[in-house]
Design an enzyme around this catalytic site. Structure first.
Site, PDB file in Angstrom:
ATOM      1  N   ASP A 167       3.211  14.845 -57.449  1.00  0.00           N
ATOM      2  CA  ASP A 167       2.055  14.447 -57.058  1.00  0.00           C
ATOM      3  C   ASP A 167       0.614  15.109 -57.659  1.00  0.00           C
ATOM      4  O   ASP A 167      -0.517  14.504 -57.599  1.00  0.00           O
ATOM      5  CB  ASP A 167       1.765  14.456 -55.578  1.00  0.00           C
ATOM      6  CG  ASP A 167       2.960  13.527 -54.967  1.00  0.00           C
ATOM      7  OD1 ASP A 167       3.969  14.143 -54.783  1.00  0.00           O
ATOM      8  OD2 ASP A 167       2.694  12.560 -54.623  1.00  0.00           O
ATOM      9  N   GLN A 201      11.982   8.736 -47.873  1.00  0.00           N
ATOM     10  CA  GLN A 201      11.845   8.029 -49.065  1.00  0.00           C
ATOM     11  C   GLN A 201      12.958   7.816 -49.904  1.00  0.00           C
ATOM     12  O   GLN A 201      13.029   7.119 -50.655  1.00  0.00           O
ATOM     13  CB  GLN A 201      10.716   8.803 -49.906  1.00  0.00           C
ATOM     14  CG  GLN A 201       9.326   8.211 -49.321  1.00  0.00           C
ATOM     15  CD  GLN A 201       8.757   9.571 -48.541  1.00  0.00           C
ATOM     16  OE1 GLN A 201       9.579  10.286 -47.816  1.00  0.00           O
ATOM     17  NE2 GLN A 201       7.599   9.904 -48.641  1.00  0.00           N
ATOM     18  N   ARG A 244      -5.796  10.668 -48.893  1.00  0.00           N
ATOM     19  CA  ARG A 244      -4.785  11.594 -48.954  1.00  0.00           C
ATOM     20  C   ARG A 244      -5.470  12.823 -49.896  1.00  0.00           C
ATOM     21  O   ARG A 244      -5.834  12.410 -50.862  1.00  0.00           O
ATOM     22  CB  ARG A 244      -3.576  10.803 -49.386  1.00  0.00           C
ATOM     23  CG  ARG A 244      -3.099  10.122 -48.340  1.00  0.00           C
ATOM     24  CD  ARG A 244      -1.757   9.492 -48.702  1.00  0.00           C
ATOM     25  NE  ARG A 244      -0.666  10.647 -48.393  1.00  0.00           N
ATOM     26  CZ  ARG A 244       0.733  10.286 -48.850  1.00  0.00           C
ATOM     27  NH1 ARG A 244       1.003   9.198 -49.786  1.00  0.00           N
ATOM     28  NH2 ARG A 244       1.766  11.385 -48.807  1.00  0.00           N
TER      29      ARG A 244
HETATM   30  C1  LIG Z   1       5.661   9.126 -58.891  1.00  0.00           C
HETATM   31  S1  LIG Z   1       4.918   9.945 -57.676  1.00  0.00           S
HETATM   32  C2  LIG Z   1       5.971  10.084 -56.448  1.00  0.00           C
HETATM   33  C3  LIG Z   1       5.847  11.042 -55.568  1.00  0.00           C
HETATM   34  O1  LIG Z   1       4.856  10.612 -54.290  1.00  0.00           O
HETATM   35  C4  LIG Z   1       5.666  10.989 -53.231  1.00  0.00           C
HETATM   36  O2  LIG Z   1       4.687  11.226 -52.018  1.00  0.00           O
HETATM   37  P1  LIG Z   1       4.380  10.124 -51.083  1.00  0.00           P
HETATM   38  O3  LIG Z   1       5.857   9.275 -50.655  1.00  0.00           O
HETATM   39  O4  LIG Z   1       4.126  10.814 -49.951  1.00  0.00           O
HETATM   40  O5  LIG Z   1       3.326   9.400 -51.602  1.00  0.00           O
HETATM   41  C5  LIG Z   1       6.841  11.835 -53.581  1.00  0.00           C
HETATM   42  O6  LIG Z   1       6.003  13.373 -53.664  1.00  0.00           O
HETATM   43  C6  LIG Z   1       7.097  11.696 -54.892  1.00  0.00           C
HETATM   44  O7  LIG Z   1       7.457  12.335 -55.922  1.00  0.00           O
END
Ligand SMILES: CSC[C@H]1O[C@H](OP(=O)(O)O)[C@H](O)[C@@H]1O
Length: 365
Positions: free
Chosen positions: A243, A203, A90
Site C-alpha cells: 500500500d 481478503q 483512508r
Molecule cells: C494492490 S494493493 C493491495 C493491498 O491493499 C490491501 O489493503 P486493503 O484491503 O485494506 O485495501 C492489502 O494491503 C493489499 O496488499
C-alpha cells in the site's frame, strides 16, 4: 479479469448514465454485485467501507471522485474541499494522495470551464495506466516464476504464498501480486498458491475467488500457517502487494505481512513485493517510523462476515460480549527482509539504489 467468462475491470465508466460503476467488494466472494457511485458521499463511503479496496484501486476511484467534484463545482475552493474529503477516507495507501495530487496539479492551471472534462479524462488515463502497469508487473514476475520452474521436475508446481488480496480487484485489472500468477498460469507453468485468510476482513477469500475463477490451483490457509509451510519446504516464493513502499524499500502492506517476511527470511524463502510505481512514497525513508497505519473498527476483529447455513450473508460475533478489539490494518516490512521489488520497469533490490536505478526521474526529485 473474467467473471463467469465475462471480462470485467474492477471499476468502469458507464457513459450512458455518465457515472462510475464498481464491483462492490463487500459482497464478494458470496455475491457479485455492481454499484453506481453517484455522489461525493458515495465515493467516500465506497473507499471507507472498502466497497473498493487495494491501493491502486483506491487511487483510481479517488481520481473519478475528483472528476465528479469538478463537474459539480469547478472552483479552486471546491476542488480543495473535495481533495480534503477524499484524502481523509483512508490514511495508509499512498495511491490515494498520489491520484488526488495528480488531479489537482493538472486542473489548477486550467480554466474552470475545462476542468470537469479534463479531470474525467485524467481519471480514465489513471485507470488505463494502472492496467498496463499491472500487466508489466506480471511480465517481470513471470520471469522469476519461470526461473523457479526451470529447477523443478517437469509438471511439479511452483508453490507460491500470498497475503491478503493484491489481485485484479485491488487494482483496475490484473492485480499486482496476482499478475505474475495469472501470467505464469496462462504460460502453462504449473502453480499452487497458498492463500492466507488475512484476518480480520478475510481478503484471502477474495484472492481464492479470483484464483478459482481463473483456474489457478490454490489452498486457503490460516494466517498463522505460513511459517509452518515454509519450515517444511512447501513454499518456493512469497509474493505480496503493498500500500506504500518507501524510497529505501520498506514495504507497508496488510497486517501480517511482516510476520510472513520474518518466516521467509528465517527459512531462506524468497520474499518479493509487487510494486506499481504510484505506490512508492518518495518522501519517506523509514516506513516503520513514518507511514501512518490505519486503525479500523474493532468490530472487524470481534465479528466476522460469511455465508450462513441458509445461504444468506451474515455476521457473527467471535468474542465474548464487551471484549475490546484492536485493529491495526497494516504493518511495515523493513527492506532488509525483502528479496526484491517487482515493478513495471523490472525487478530491483529493496534499496534506495535499486529504486533509483529504475526510477531516476523520481529518486532525484
Ligand atoms: C494492490 S494493493 C493491495 C493491498 O491493499 C490491501 O489493503 P486493503 O484491503 O485494506 O485495501 C492489502 O494491503 C493489499 O496488499
Amino acid at each position: 479479469m473474467k467473471v463467469n467468462g465475462t471480462h470485467y475491470r474492477s471499476l468502469w465508466w458507464n457513459a450512458q448514465d455518465d457515472v462510475l460503476e464498481i464491483i462492490d467488494q463487500r459482497s464478494l466472494p458470496y455475491e457479485f454485485i455492481t454499484q453506481q457511485v453517484k455522489t461525493l458521499e458515495d465515493f467516500e463511503d465506497a473507499i471507507v467501507e472498502m466497497r473498493v479496496r487495494g491501493a491502486p484501486l483506491i487511487g483510481a476511484t479517488a481520481a473519478y471522485g475528483m472528476a465528479l467534484a469538478l463537474k459539480l463545482d469547478a472552483s479552486d475552493a471546491h476542488m480543495d474541499a473535495a481533495w480534503e474529503r477524499l484524502n481523509e477516507t483512508r490514511p495508509t495507501a499512498i495511491n490515494l494522495r498520489w491520484a488526488l495530487n495528480r488531479c489537482r496539479e493538472a486542473m489548477r492551471p486550467l480554466p474552470e470551464a475545462e476542468r470537469a472534462a479534463a479531470a474525467l479524462q485524467l481519471a480514465h488515463d489513471i485507470a488505463d495506466e494502472d492496467v498496463e502497469i499491472c500487466r508489466q508487473i506480471g511480465e517481470h514476475g513471470l520471469k522469476l516464476i519461470r526461473e523457479i520452474a526451470a529447477k523443478k521436475p517437469a509438471g511439479e508446481p511452483v508453490r507460491l504464498l500470498t497475503h491478503c488480496n493484491a489481485g485484479w480487484i485491488a487494482t483496475v485489472d490484473w492485480g499486482t501480486a496476482t499478475s505474475p500468477m495469472y501470467h505464469a498460469h496462462d504460460a502453462g507453468i504449473p502453480l499452487h498458491v497458498w492463500v492466507d485468510e488475512t484476518r480480520p476482513r478475510n481478503q484471502g477469500a477474495l484472492t481464492s475467488w479470483e484464483l478459482g475463477s481463473h483456474g489457478v490451483p490454490h489452498t486457503y490457509v490460516t494466517d498463522n500457517a505460513g511459517g509452518h509451510l515454509m519450515q517444511h519446504g512447501q513454499v518456493d516464493m512469497v509474493i505480496v502487494g503493498t500500500d506504500r513502499t518507501t524510497r529505501r524499500g520498506d514495504v507497508c502492506n496488510k497486517i501480517g505481512t511482516y510476520l510472513k517476511a520474518l518466516a521467509a527470511h528465517d527459512n531462506g524463502v524468497p520474499f518479493y513485493v509487487a510494486l506499481p510505481s504510484p505506490t512508492i512514497d518518495w518522501t519517506v525513508d523509514d516506513g516503520v517510523a513514518e507511514i501512518p497505519i490505519e486503525e479500523r473498527s474493532p468490530r472487524e476483529t470481534t465479528h466476522i462476515q460469511g455465508t450462513m447455513e441458509d445461504g444468506s450473508i451474515g455476521v457473527v460475533q467471535v468474542t465474548p460480549e464487551g471484549t475490546p478489539g484492536g485493529n491495526p490494518a497494516f504493518d511495515v516490512t523493513p527492506n532488509r527482509l525483502v528479496t526484491g521489488l517487482i515493478t513495471e520497469r523490472g525487478v530491483c533490490e529493496a534499496t534506495p539504489e535499486g529504486l533509483a536505478a529504475l526510477f531516476p526521474e523520481m529518486a532525484g526529485a
